[in-house]
Design a protein around this motif. Structure first.
Motif, PDB file in Angstrom:
ATOM      1  N   THR A  80      58.393  61.170  66.908  1.00 46.53           N
ATOM      2  CA  THR A  80      58.238  59.975  66.078  1.00 46.53           C
ATOM      3  C   THR A  80      58.278  58.575  67.020  1.00 46.53           C
ATOM      4  N   ASP A  81      58.512  57.584  66.226  1.00 49.38           N
ATOM      5  CA  ASP A  81      58.634  56.516  67.121  1.00 49.38           C
ATOM      6  C   ASP A  81      60.441  56.552  68.249  1.00 49.38           C
ATOM      7  N   THR A  82      60.911  57.028  67.072  1.00 49.63           N
ATOM      8  CA  THR A  82      62.312  56.632  67.002  1.00 49.63           C
ATOM      9  C   THR A  82      62.875  57.516  68.083  1.00 49.63           C
ATOM     10  N   ASP A  83      61.963  58.680  67.977  1.00 57.07           N
ATOM     11  CA  ASP A  83      62.722  59.868  69.094  1.00 57.07           C
ATOM     12  C   ASP A  83      62.453  59.519  70.012  1.00 57.07           C
ATOM     13  N   LEU A  84      61.246  58.713  70.364  1.00 54.46           N
ATOM     14  CA  LEU A  84      60.946  58.718  71.988  1.00 54.46           C
ATOM     15  C   LEU A  84      62.363  57.293  72.220  1.00 54.46           C
ATOM     16  N   ALA A  85      62.026  56.241  71.231  1.00 47.19           N
ATOM     17  CA  ALA A  85      63.010  55.701  71.894  1.00 47.19           C
ATOM     18  C   ALA A  85      64.623  56.222  71.705  1.00 47.19           C
ATOM     19  N   LEU A  86      64.701  56.878  71.834  1.00 46.44           N
ATOM     20  CA  LEU A  86      66.197  57.766  71.973  1.00 46.44           C
ATOM     21  C   LEU A  86      65.818  58.534  73.226  1.00 46.44           C
ATOM     22  N   GLY A 105      63.284  53.644  52.451  1.00 48.40           N
ATOM     23  CA  GLY A 105      61.754  53.713  52.846  1.00 48.40           C
ATOM     24  C   GLY A 105      61.770  55.417  52.852  1.00 48.40           C
ATOM     25  N   ARG A 106      60.511  55.278  53.162  1.00 44.80           N
ATOM     26  CA  ARG A 106      60.155  57.053  52.953  1.00 44.80           C
ATOM     27  C   ARG A 106      61.406  58.233  53.563  1.00 44.80           C
ATOM     28  N   LEU A 107      61.729  58.968  52.960  1.00 44.68           N
ATOM     29  CA  LEU A 107      62.804  59.808  52.720  1.00 44.68           C
ATOM     30  C   LEU A 107      62.732  60.900  54.052  1.00 44.68           C
ATOM     31  N   ASP A 108      61.135  61.225  54.394  1.00 46.23           N
ATOM     32  CA  ASP A 108      60.705  62.407  55.658  1.00 46.23           C
ATOM     33  C   ASP A 108      61.554  61.338  56.925  1.00 46.23           C
ATOM     34  N   HIS A 109      61.373  60.393  57.196  1.00 53.59           N
ATOM     35  CA  HIS A 109      61.856  59.197  58.022  1.00 53.59           C
ATOM     36  C   HIS A 109      63.438  59.063  58.288  1.00 53.59           C
ATOM     37  N   LEU A 110      64.020  58.921  57.061  1.00 48.81           N
ATOM     38  CA  LEU A 110      65.248  59.338  56.527  1.00 48.81           C
ATOM     39  C   LEU A 110      66.059  60.475  57.143  1.00 48.81           C
ATOM     40  N   TYR A 111      65.593  61.720  57.396  1.00 52.65           N
ATOM     41  CA  TYR A 111      65.807  63.052  57.251  1.00 52.65           C
ATOM     42  C   TYR A 111      65.963  63.306  58.981  1.00 52.65           C
ATOM     43  N   ALA A 112      64.781  63.467  59.554  1.00 45.08           N
ATOM     44  CA  ALA A 112      64.621  63.347  61.281  1.00 45.08           C
ATOM     45  C   ALA A 112      65.434  62.017  61.376  1.00 45.08           C
ATOM     46  N   ASN A 113      65.556  60.908  61.369  1.00 45.16           N
ATOM     47  CA  ASN A 113      66.821  59.352  61.776  1.00 45.16           C
ATOM     48  C   ASN A 113      68.166  60.746  62.130  1.00 45.16           C
ATOM     49  N   ILE A 114      68.163  61.063  61.109  1.00 41.27           N
ATOM     50  CA  ILE A 114      69.437  61.658  60.618  1.00 41.27           C
ATOM     51  C   ILE A 114      69.973  63.262  61.665  1.00 41.27           C
ATOM     52  N   PHE A 115      69.250  63.935  61.735  1.00 41.30           N
ATOM     53  CA  PHE A 115      68.600  64.904  62.276  1.00 41.30           C
ATOM     54  C   PHE A 115      69.121  64.515  64.334  1.00 41.30           C
ATOM     55  N   LEU A 116      68.066  63.178  64.376  1.00 40.02           N
ATOM     56  CA  LEU A 116      68.122  62.824  66.352  1.00 40.02           C
ATOM     57  C   LEU A 116      69.961  62.570  65.801  1.00 40.02           C
ATOM     58  N   LEU A 117      70.825  62.952  64.932  1.00 46.07           N
ATOM     59  CA  LEU A 117      72.008  62.187  65.456  1.00 46.07           C
ATOM     60  C   LEU A 117      72.452  63.638  66.402  1.00 46.07           C
ATOM     61  N   MET A 118      72.198  65.107  66.302  1.00 50.54           N
ATOM     62  CA  MET A 118      72.077  66.046  66.449  1.00 50.54           C
ATOM     63  C   MET A 118      71.739  66.318  68.196  1.00 50.54           C
ATOM     64  N   THR A 128      75.652  56.837  66.612  1.00 43.99           N
ATOM     65  CA  THR A 128      75.548  56.124  65.658  1.00 43.99           C
ATOM     66  C   THR A 128      74.511  55.686  65.266  1.00 43.99           C
ATOM     67  N   LEU A 129      74.623  55.979  62.954  1.00 41.93           N
ATOM     68  CA  LEU A 129      73.352  55.772  62.141  1.00 41.93           C
ATOM     69  C   LEU A 129      74.009  54.127  61.902  1.00 41.93           C
ATOM     70  N   ILE A 130      73.525  53.052  61.557  1.00 42.47           N
ATOM     71  CA  ILE A 130      74.011  52.194  60.865  1.00 42.47           C
ATOM     72  C   ILE A 130      72.872  50.858  60.385  1.00 42.47           C
ATOM     73  N   ASP A 131      73.527  51.136  58.906  1.00 39.19           N
ATOM     74  CA  ASP A 131      72.481  49.878  57.939  1.00 39.19           C
ATOM     75  C   ASP A 131      74.126  49.311  56.999  1.00 39.19           C
ATOM     76  N   ILE A 132      73.316  48.124  56.081  1.00 41.59           N
ATOM     77  CA  ILE A 132      74.318  46.754  55.263  1.00 41.59           C
ATOM     78  C   ILE A 132      75.155  48.400  54.777  1.00 41.59           C
ATOM     79  N   HIS A 133      74.792  49.203  54.565  1.00 43.39           N
ATOM     80  CA  HIS A 133      76.094  49.916  53.349  1.00 43.39           C
ATOM     81  C   HIS A 133      76.447  51.075  54.247  1.00 43.39           C
ATOM     82  N   ASN A 134      76.269  51.220  55.119  1.00 37.60           N
ATOM     83  CA  ASN A 134      76.675  52.618  55.861  1.00 37.60           C
ATOM     84  C   ASN A 134      77.241  52.883  56.992  1.00 37.60           C
ATOM     85  N   GLU A 135      77.638  53.359  57.699  1.00 44.52           N
ATOM     86  CA  GLU A 135      77.210  53.559  59.066  1.00 44.52           C
ATOM     87  C   GLU A 135      78.214  55.803  58.572  1.00 44.52           C
TER      88      GLU A 135
END
Length: 219
Positions: A80-86, A105-118, A128-135
């Motif tokens: 994914t683009d985010t994985d390349l940026a990482l 947005g898309r749940l597949d993108h969300l789950y992929a991004n959460i697993f990038l934390l590994m 750390t993954l951050i949005d307006i509601h969560n860290e």
């Protein structure tokens, strides 16, 4: 301390105030439409990465003429683009990486991004993954300190990929001592610190810590 902030192209309304993370020795990378979000906040773009299929032709012309380091990839690729940026961020050897625009947005993108934390367990660089509601952060077995953050009063501890053994929470409204937490358990959702800081420790498994708030400030 060198920090890299990656801003992906998730829904704009879920972004926190990015200026609050503007510090000395912080580098900003935009992923696809995240580049536009950075430009709107007048944050200097160190690197732009993606296939840029979510920006207009006018925005792409601006991007190509303005951003010094631009990496354009085909839409069909193995990461994914985010994985390349990482990948790019890790190569810069920062002290920590913050990831924005990666939820909603898309749940597949969300789950992929959460697993990038590994990736932090391979590199030793905290993520750390951050949005307006969560860290959101992931932890391997050990003992850790959690400081109170008024903007995120609730803390949840969730087994990420297997059971978590001997979880101990001290300084929390709902303490635990050497408790086995099965994978899929909701026992440790929505706790709170009763002191300025608390500690948590566990002996096996991977633990997800999520700091949350119910409402959001007006931006």
């Amino acid at each position: 301390m060198k920090t890299i902030c990656i801003v992906a192209g998730g829904p704009k309304n879920l972004l926190p105030d990015l200026n609050a993370y503007r510090e000395e020795n912080t580098l900003w990378a935009g992923v696809d439409r995240g580049v536009v979000y950075l430009a709107e906040k007048d944050l200097e773009i160190e690197q732009a990465i993606g296939d840029f299929d979510s920006i207009s032709s006018q925005e792409r012309e601006w991007l190509e003429s303005t951003v010094k380091d631009l990496s354009i990839y085909p839409s069909e690729k193995d990461k994914t683009d985010t994985d390349l940026a990482l990948d790019w961020a890790i190569d810069q050897k920062p002290d920590k990486i913050l990831l924005f625009g990666a939820t909603g947005g898309r749940l597949d993108h969300l789950y992929a991004n959460i697993f990038l934390l590994m990736r932090q367990f391979q590199t030793g660089i905290p993520l750390t993954l951050i949005d307006i509601h969560n860290e959101m952060e992931l932890f391997q077995p050990g003992s850790y300190t959690a400081e109170k953050k008024e903007q995120f009063p609730y803390l949840s501890f969730i087994p990420f990929s297997s059971d978590v053994a001997k979880l101990t929470l001290e300084g929390f409204k709902y303490p635990l001592h050497n408790r086995h937490i099965p994978f899929g358990s909701t026992l440790c959702v929505s706790n709170e610190l009763i002191l300025s800081k608390g500690t948590f420790s566990f002996e096996s498994g991977i633990l997800m810590m999520i700091r949350s708030r119910d409402d959001s400030p007006l931006l």
